[in-house]
Scaffold this motif. Structure first.
Motif, PDB file in Angstrom:
ATOM      1  N   PRO A 255     -49.578  94.211  83.593  1.00  0.00           N
ATOM      2  CA  PRO A 255     -49.665  95.570  83.036  1.00  0.00           C
ATOM      3  C   PRO A 255     -48.457  96.413  83.436  1.00  0.00           C
ATOM      4  N   LEU A 256     -47.883  97.082  82.448  1.00  0.00           N
ATOM      5  CA  LEU A 256     -46.719  97.930  82.684  1.00  0.00           C
ATOM      6  C   LEU A 256     -47.029  99.312  82.124  1.00  0.00           C
ATOM      7  N   ALA A 257     -47.101 100.295  83.014  1.00  0.00           N
ATOM      8  CA  ALA A 257     -47.502 101.646  82.604  1.00  0.00           C
ATOM      9  C   ALA A 257     -46.389 102.328  81.821  1.00  0.00           C
ATOM     10  N   SER A 258     -46.804 103.187  80.899  1.00  0.00           N
ATOM     11  CA  SER A 258     -45.875 104.041  80.163  1.00  0.00           C
ATOM     12  C   SER A 258     -46.478 105.432  80.082  1.00  0.00           C
ATOM     13  N   THR A 259     -45.628 106.440  80.000  1.00  0.00           N
ATOM     14  CA  THR A 259     -46.103 107.825  80.060  1.00  0.00           C
ATOM     15  C   THR A 259     -46.958 108.212  78.863  1.00  0.00           C
ATOM     16  N   ASP A 260     -46.663 107.654  77.699  1.00  0.00           N
ATOM     17  CA  ASP A 260     -47.407 108.015  76.492  1.00  0.00           C
ATOM     18  C   ASP A 260     -47.443 106.820  75.555  1.00  0.00           C
ATOM     19  N   LEU A 261     -48.446 106.831  74.689  1.00  0.00           N
ATOM     20  CA  LEU A 261     -48.584 105.755  73.715  1.00  0.00           C
ATOM     21  C   LEU A 261     -47.983 106.222  72.399  1.00  0.00           C
ATOM     22  N   PRO A 262     -46.859 105.666  71.977  1.00  0.00           N
ATOM     23  CA  PRO A 262     -46.190 106.167  70.777  1.00  0.00           C
ATOM     24  C   PRO A 262     -46.954 105.814  69.507  1.00  0.00           C
ATOM     25  N   ARG A 263     -46.921 106.747  68.569  1.00  0.00           N
ATOM     26  CA  ARG A 263     -47.492 106.530  67.228  1.00  0.00           C
ATOM     27  C   ARG A 263     -48.895 105.950  67.301  1.00  0.00           C
ATOM     28  N   LEU A 264     -49.786 106.696  67.961  1.00  0.00           N
ATOM     29  CA  LEU A 264     -51.162 106.236  68.130  1.00  0.00           C
ATOM     30  C   LEU A 264     -51.836 106.093  66.774  1.00  0.00           C
ATOM     31  N   ALA A 265     -52.354 104.896  66.494  1.00  0.00           N
ATOM     32  CA  ALA A 265     -53.004 104.618  65.206  1.00  0.00           C
ATOM     33  C   ALA A 265     -54.509 104.639  65.369  1.00  0.00           C
ATOM     34  N   THR A 266     -55.208 105.281  64.408  1.00  0.00           N
ATOM     35  CA  THR A 266     -56.669 105.353  64.459  1.00  0.00           C
ATOM     36  C   THR A 266     -57.257 104.991  63.118  1.00  0.00           C
ATOM     37  N   ASN A 267     -58.533 104.627  63.140  1.00  0.00           N
ATOM     38  CA  ASN A 267     -59.246 104.309  61.902  1.00  0.00           C
ATOM     39  C   ASN A 267     -59.488 105.567  61.078  1.00  0.00           C
ATOM     40  N   THR A 268     -59.929 106.627  61.747  1.00  0.00           N
ATOM     41  CA  THR A 268     -60.281 107.869  61.075  1.00  0.00           C
ATOM     42  C   THR A 268     -59.825 109.030  61.926  1.00  0.00           C
ATOM     43  N   PRO A 269     -59.558 110.189  61.309  1.00  0.00           N
ATOM     44  CA  PRO A 269     -59.208 111.365  62.101  1.00  0.00           C
ATOM     45  C   PRO A 269     -60.419 111.886  62.861  1.00  0.00           C
ATOM     46  N   ASP A 270     -60.149 112.763  63.834  1.00  0.00           N
ATOM     47  CA  ASP A 270     -61.242 113.323  64.628  1.00  0.00           C
ATOM     48  C   ASP A 270     -62.237 114.044  63.724  1.00  0.00           C
ATOM     49  N   GLY A 271     -63.538 113.777  63.921  1.00  0.00           N
ATOM     50  CA  GLY A 271     -64.577 114.472  63.190  1.00  0.00           C
ATOM     51  C   GLY A 271     -64.811 113.971  61.793  1.00  0.00           C
ATOM     52  N   ALA A 272     -64.197 112.854  61.380  1.00  0.00           N
ATOM     53  CA  ALA A 272     -64.430 112.333  60.032  1.00  0.00           C
ATOM     54  C   ALA A 272     -65.859 111.841  59.910  1.00  0.00           C
ATOM     55  N   ALA A 273     -66.496 112.072  58.730  1.00  0.00           N
ATOM     56  CA  ALA A 273     -67.892 111.710  58.543  1.00  0.00           C
ATOM     57  C   ALA A 273     -68.008 110.383  57.828  1.00  0.00           C
ATOM     58  N   ALA A 274     -68.886 109.526  58.318  1.00  0.00           N
ATOM     59  CA  ALA A 274     -69.159 108.240  57.680  1.00  0.00           C
ATOM     60  C   ALA A 274     -70.597 108.250  57.189  1.00  0.00           C
ATOM     61  N   PHE A 275     -70.862 107.798  55.941  1.00  0.00           N
ATOM     62  CA  PHE A 275     -72.203 107.830  55.364  1.00  0.00           C
ATOM     63  C   PHE A 275     -73.081 106.768  56.016  1.00  0.00           C
ATOM     64  N   VAL A 276     -74.183 107.221  56.621  1.00  0.00           N
ATOM     65  CA  VAL A 276     -75.160 106.319  57.225  1.00  0.00           C
ATOM     66  C   VAL A 276     -76.531 106.808  56.824  1.00  0.00           C
ATOM     67  N   ASP A 277     -77.324 106.014  56.117  1.00  0.00           N
ATOM     68  CA  ASP A 277     -78.635 106.425  55.626  1.00  0.00           C
ATOM     69  C   ASP A 277     -79.573 106.713  56.786  1.00  0.00           C
ATOM     70  N   GLY A 278     -80.256 107.886  56.653  1.00  0.00           N
ATOM     71  CA  GLY A 278     -81.297 108.199  57.621  1.00  0.00           C
ATOM     72  C   GLY A 278     -80.791 108.572  58.991  1.00  0.00           C
ATOM     73  N   LYS A 279     -79.571 109.127  59.116  1.00  0.00           N
ATOM     74  CA  LYS A 279     -79.005 109.440  60.408  1.00  0.00           C
ATOM     75  C   LYS A 279     -78.495 110.885  60.419  1.00  0.00           C
ATOM     76  N   ASP A 280     -78.574 111.510  61.566  1.00  0.00           N
ATOM     77  CA  ASP A 280     -77.900 112.773  61.878  1.00  0.00           C
ATOM     78  C   ASP A 280     -78.115 113.872  60.825  1.00  0.00           C
ATOM     79  N   ASP A 281     -77.025 114.438  60.261  1.00  0.00           N
ATOM     80  CA  ASP A 281     -77.078 115.666  59.466  1.00  0.00           C
ATOM     81  C   ASP A 281     -77.160 115.390  57.968  1.00  0.00           C
TER      82      ASP A 281
END
Length: 361
Positions: free
Chosen positions: A227-253
């Motif tokens: 393991p080699l530490a680095s100060t920051d993770l460049p160009r962080l890739a994610t599946n969805t942005p923060d707070g994105a909603a995914a359709f799930v039957d019978g759940k939450d809101d």
């Protein structure tokens, strides 16, 4: 006076032999393991030929049963000292024509011959099986697990096991038919690490002879990238942005309505809308998706292969510690985001074997 001079000569000779064959001059074990620094000339050639001969005589296998083909026996330094003393005693008995000296000399020689049989029998019939090796990071100690089993109801004493530069353990098989042994050894660079040939030896019962074998159990430890530490993770890739909603039957809101589909739960049917002649609709609910991180090979463009793998290794351990989902994208394959010990080990193995041979161990 002649007898006193003879015994003084015997004492001086035996002391000289002990100095020559003392522990600091005994390199039999180092020669067998191949850890002693090679010298130039005939000795180095003899060592190399001996190792090749051992490799042909005892081929690699996950399980080895010791027989006369796989066992070597030779006098120890104490045995050489003992034999030298017998030679001097025989010369003294011949010189003084003393029957008691003859009897003592030949009795001790018989004891030496009997010790050969007992020392050989202490190793004969043993089965050594490779079990597993624990993964480790470069420079750490990996734990190698072995099983030693006896085939007959014969006791085995003072069995010494070690690899080159590994810890050593002492085993006695008396009240049990098998025993599991752990040996620890510092591993090298990334990939599959081979500890070499295992040395199993014993000088039981009298220490006059050394009986040993050198076996390759095809046991390999997986070494992860450092393991080699680095100060920051460049160009962080994610599946969805923060707070994105995914359709799930019978759940939450509650989210909205859609046309009814065959198989929808009757509890989610919008009955009030049907009573108002708005058609048959189904209620839709959502669950908010977590932020899943992708560790991508292209994040550290411009760095060498080992540096990239070391940075990725550091960040996957960091996200695992935080309890955050992460996935891996390498030129050789993709691992979907997930969490847990099995997922972490899978990603670490993928990094460890990148560009290496993918054997099944």
């Amino acid at each position: 006076v002649g007898a006193e001079l003879s015994y003084q000569f015997i004492w001086i000779y035996c002391s000289a032999m002990w100095m020559l064959l003392g522990p600091e001059h005994d390199s039999v074990e180092n020669d067998a393991l191949g850890t002693e620094r090679d010298s130039k000339g005939i000795r180095a050639q003899i060592k190399a030929r001996f190792r090749k001969w051992v490799a042909r005589r005892i081929p690699p296998a996950r399980e080895v049963t010791l027989d006369q083909r796989r066992i070597f026996i030779f006098p120890s330094r104490v045995g050489f000292f003992f034999g030298s003393c017998l030679l001097v005693m025989l010369l003294a008995a011949i010189n003084f024509e003393n029957n008691l000296s003859y009897a003592l000399t030949f009795w001790l020689a018989t004891l030496f011959i009997i010790a050969i049989l007992h020392t050989y029998a202490n190793l004969s019939g043993l089965t050594i099986r490779a079990l597993r090796a624990e993964p480790a990071f470069p420079g750490q100690q990996s734990e190698f697990h072995l099983m030693i089993k006896r085939s007959k109801r014969r006791d085995h004493f003072a069995l010494h096991l070690k690899w080159p530069n590994s810890s050593e353990t002492l085993v006695n098989l008396v009240d049990e038919d098998s025993v599991i042994v752990q040996l620890h050894m510092a591993v090298g660079s990334r990939g599959w690490f081979s500890p070499g040939r295992l040395l199993l030896e014993s000088t039981y019962p009298l220490g006059l002879l050394r009986c040993w074998t050198l076996i390759d159990l095809e046991l390999y430890a997986l070494v992860y990238p450092r393991p080699l530490a680095s100060t920051d993770l460049p160009r962080l890739a994610t599946n969805t942005p923060d707070g994105a909603a995914a359709f799930v039957d019978g759940k939450d809101d509650f989210y909205g309505f859609r046309d009814y589909r065959k198989g929808d739960s009757l509890r989610q049917v919008h009955w009030k809308g049907l009573a108002k002649q708005q058609g048959l609709l189904t209620k839709q609910y959502t669950a908010y998706a977590d932020r899943s991180v992708w560790l991508d090979w292209d994040m550290f463009a411009g760095l060498g292969t080992e540096q990239r793998l070391s940075h990725l290794c550091y960040w996957l351990l960091e996200f695992d510690r935080r309890g955050q989902e992460y996935g891996l994208r390498l030129p050789t394959g993709v691992i979907e985001p997930a969490l847990g010990e099995k997922h972490r080990d899978r990603v670490l193995k993928e990094l460890a074997l990148y560009g290496k041979e993918r054997w099944t161990r």
